[in-house]
Design an enzyme around this catalytic site. Structure first.
Site, PDB file in Angstrom:
ATOM      1  N   ASP A  94      -9.802   3.279  -4.326  1.00 47.89           N
ATOM      2  CA  ASP A  94     -10.613   2.110  -3.997  1.00 47.89           C
ATOM      3  C   ASP A  94     -11.912   2.125  -4.795  1.00 47.89           C
ATOM      4  O   ASP A  94     -12.500   3.173  -5.060  1.00 47.89           O
ATOM      5  CB  ASP A  94     -10.943   2.087  -2.508  1.00 47.89           C
ATOM      6  CG  ASP A  94      -9.720   1.834  -1.645  1.00 47.89           C
ATOM      7  OD1 ASP A  94      -8.637   1.583  -2.204  1.00 47.89           O
ATOM      8  OD2 ASP A  94      -9.843   1.902  -0.412  1.00 47.89           O
ATOM      9  N   ASP A 107       0.838  -1.199   0.000  1.00 47.01           N
ATOM     10  CA  ASP A 107       0.000   0.000   0.000  1.00 47.01           C
ATOM     11  C   ASP A 107       0.876   1.254   0.000  1.00 47.01           C
ATOM     12  O   ASP A 107       2.110   1.178   0.020  1.00 47.01           O
ATOM     13  CB  ASP A 107      -0.909  -0.027   1.230  1.00 47.01           C
ATOM     14  CG  ASP A 107      -2.251   0.642   0.989  1.00 47.01           C
ATOM     15  OD1 ASP A 107      -2.346   1.505   0.105  1.00 47.01           O
ATOM     16  OD2 ASP A 107      -3.211   0.308   1.717  1.00 47.01           O
TER      17      ASP A 107
END
Length: 690
Positions: A237, A165
């Site tokens: 996302d 991430d």
């Protein structure tokens, strides 16, 4: 100069995808990927993030691994069990500097869980971040000198994949290309020599995350990631936990489509996770699966496998669709023709076939068409396989499909040989074209009420080589609805021709509010192939009673209501956390939404006026300056009755709108083109006079 070179490469890649082969030559099959390519076709699996959140345990992950096997997903290729953020201990590292799992939820560490996953014939994936761990800003990070140590530890635990991430990375203002390149080198050089799939997950975008330089955003990863990773996120996302919306699936797909040339065997654009049962309808999820398959995207399920409906499992495991996703050429689909409410996307397959997507982004069913010649195929006859149904037909060149609202057809097309096959006949969805002798606006979702009379049409087209003999269409409605056929059916439907079957549908005066379905059964004979049948069904809304008198419309039952973030809230700012407030004034009634939003009411031609105060809620003053611009429209029966133009957080408007004769009222809020989630808008004091 750099941009021109990249544009030229994109044009070249697109041309190679759709250009027809020379007439006298056979298209050669692409070379098989080298055996040492890690993940030569898009990898598949499951991730904890959307389905289990951040507090998953060894037991819950074991149960999902069991479900992957027991429900047939592992057999279909979904073989990576991926731990996302949350596996780590509140103190992520030991005193010696090693990563450690949560000591309560994983009392014996991660090794027993990895061994369990492997024993079931599955692979294991894990999560970290490219930045240094920063308490309060991110939960885990491998930055600050830990890349090689953590890569070695993941390999020693026998993990097969790692998602990296960038929450800590952006908080530390790092350069993604630099740190991801360093992390990739650490993974390749892990002390165990273990092959590990690298998912580069930089989700940072503007304006959703703030105003960041292009080089720090996910939309830039394609320029360097193919050389260092097996996949890379191409946008933010796909939604929020428990709140995945179809519009955001389309947003991520569109961002993912910007650089198809970056995808190839072993390296893939990644538009984020598949999201069955997390907010979308089954049809919308089927569309997501169609688009991800055409994009050669990794197929990672974000939902809790234990709770998936059988319909969702069937969508995920459809063999024809998976074959298109797993095609060894690993080519990403590109759009042919213009962008719009309906679109055509084409993917070249390794054997020369084409996968064709007919996409309907709109709110009403349509029959969509494309031409085989525009896909790069040559010839006068083509076999057409519907990937979702497995049905094979033959077309003379037109590729058609009846596509529901928010739906997509997925066709596998190849040149035809031999005797003529079953003609490619498309029976459209029942379309409400008139209500009480008044034409319904094009693209409008049908809304009916007790006592209404509607004209319904079913369009049937024959794009095959053989005629369709004795075509018939029958229409059925809910119990108590009267259906009357108009006109007579033709004796045959010749190749290249269409026929329209029309009906009058009358609702009883006592029709209950809610939903109804109009189902058309179309049948026809084909010489040598017997009688064929197609069934198409269209949902229609049966409206609640219209308001009477002077009505606070926010307290009246709406037909439908959407919000870009969360759900519309009555008499509160969106999210329901505070009263509606604009420029310091609090309003006791109204509706709070996030953009984009449409709220639909049935007013039945009985109202004369609408008043409201519109603007952005004061809640936007608690966030950054990005976004927070909106537009407001009042639409009656498809006609725009009021348009605010652009409003900022410092604007409000008083509106008075004439509703005379309006049956269906839409209150529409747009984001003014900025795409942000901070546009929290209000329809305050919303009052109808009826």
């Amino acid at each position: 100069m750099k941009r021109r070179v990249l544009t030229g490469l994109l044009c070249l890649a697109t041309g190679l995808l759709i250009a027809p082969p020379p007439a006298a030559a056979t298209t050669p099959a692409p070379a098989r990927p080298r055996q040492d390519v890690l993940s030569p076709t898009p990898y598949q699996g499951w991730n904890t993030y959307f389905g289990l959140g951040g507090d998953f345990s060894e037991q819950s992950v074991r149960e999902v691994a069991d479900a992957l096997v027991d429900r047939g997903l592992a057999r279909a290729g979904y073989d990576i069990v991926w731990l996302d953020g949350g596996w780590q201990d509140p103190q992520p590292r030991t005193a010696a500097g090693d990563l450690q799992a949560d000591r309560t939820r994983f009392p014996d560490g991660l090794q027993p869980l990895v061994d369990y996953i492997h024993a079931k014939g599955l692979k294991a994936g894990i999560y970290t971040d490219a930045g240094p761990y920063i308490p309060g800003k991110c939960g885990l990070g491998s930055g600050g000198g830990y890349y090689q140590r953590d890569a070695d530890q993941f390999a020693a635990w026998k993990f097969d994949a790692v998602k990296v991430d960038f929450l800590c990375g952006i908080a530390a203002n790092l350069d993604p290309k630099t740190v991801y390149t360093e992390f990739a080198a650490a993974l390749r050089n892990n002390a165990s020599g273990r092959p590990i799939i690298f998912n580069l997950c930089n989700p940072v975008t503007s304006p959703d995350w703030g105003n960041y330089p292009e080089e720090q955003q996910s939309t830039y990863s394609w320029s360097y990631a193919p050389g260092i990773a097996q996949s890379w996120r191409t946008y933010t996302d796909v939604g929020f936990v428990g709140d995945i919306k179809f519009k955001d699936v389309l947003r991520n797909y569109d961002a993912n489509a910007r650089h198809p040339e970056a995808t190839g065997p072993g390296h893939y654009n990644d538009p984020d996770y598949l999201a069955p049962g997390l907010g979308m309808s089954d049809e919308e999820f089927r569309t997501q699966m169609t688009l991800w398959a055409a994009a050669a995207a990794p197929l990672v399920v974000g939902s809790d496998i234990r709770k998936l409906s059988q319909t969702s499992v069937d969508i995920l495991t459809n063999r024809n669709v998976l074959a298109i996703n797993q095609d060894r050429a690993a080519v990403q689909a590109v759009r042919i023709g213009p962008a719009g409410t309906t679109e055509t996307w084409v993917k070249r397959l390794a054997n020369g076939d084409r996968a064709v997507v007919l996409l309907n982004r709109g709110d009403s069913a349509q029959t969509l068409t494309a031409q085989a010649a525009t896909t790069g195929l040559a010839g006068s006859r083509f076999t057409v396989r519907n990937a979702w149904t497995g049905q094979d037909t033959e077309s003379t060149g037109t590729l058609s499909a009846a596509v529901p609202a928010h739906g997509a057809a997925l066709l596998r097309v190849a040149p035809a040989r031999g005797l003529p096959g079953v003609p490619h006949v498309t029976a459209g969805y029942p379309q409400v074209t008139q209500v009480n002798a008044v034409a319904l606006p094009a693209g409008a979702a049908p809304v009916l009420a007790g006592g209404d009379q509607a004209r319904v049409e079913v369009l049937v087209r024959n794009d095959g080589l053989l005629p369709a003999l004795l075509p018939k269409a029958k229409l059925a409605g809910p119990t108590g609805w009267t259906v009357r056929e108009l006109g007579q059916a033709p004796l045959l439907l010749a190749p290249g021709r269409t026929a329209t079957f029309a009906f009058t549908v009358t609702l009883p005066a006592t029709a209950a509010p809610g939903g109804g379905t109009l189902t058309a059964t179309t049948s026809y004979d084909v010489l040598g192939h017997g009688r064929k049948q197609q069934v198409t069904a269209t949902p229609v809304v049966v409206a609640p009673a219209p308001p009477t008198g002077s009505v606070v419309l926010s307290h009246h039952t709406w037909i439908s209501a959407t919000s870009g973030w969360m759900s519309p809230t009555v008499d509160l700012s969106v999210g329901g956390w505070s009263p509606i407030s604009m420029l310091g004034t609090v309003y006791p009634t109204g509706i709070g939404v996030a953009t984009p939003s449409t709220i639909r009411y049935y007013v039945g031609g009985r109202c004369t006026g609408l008043t409201a105060t519109i603007g952005l809620d004061d809640a936007v003053r608690n966030v950054g300056p990005e976004g927070a611009t909106s537009t407001f429209q009042v639409v009656g029966d498809g006609r725009t009755l009021y348009d605010s133009g652009l409003l900022t957080r410092d604007d409000t408007r008083q509106l008075t709108v004439d509703l005379t004769g309006v049956r269906v009222l839409d209150l529409v809020v747009g984001d003014a083109g900025d795409g942000g989630y901070n546009d929290r808008a209000n329809w305050a004091g919303l009052t109808a006079t009826c």
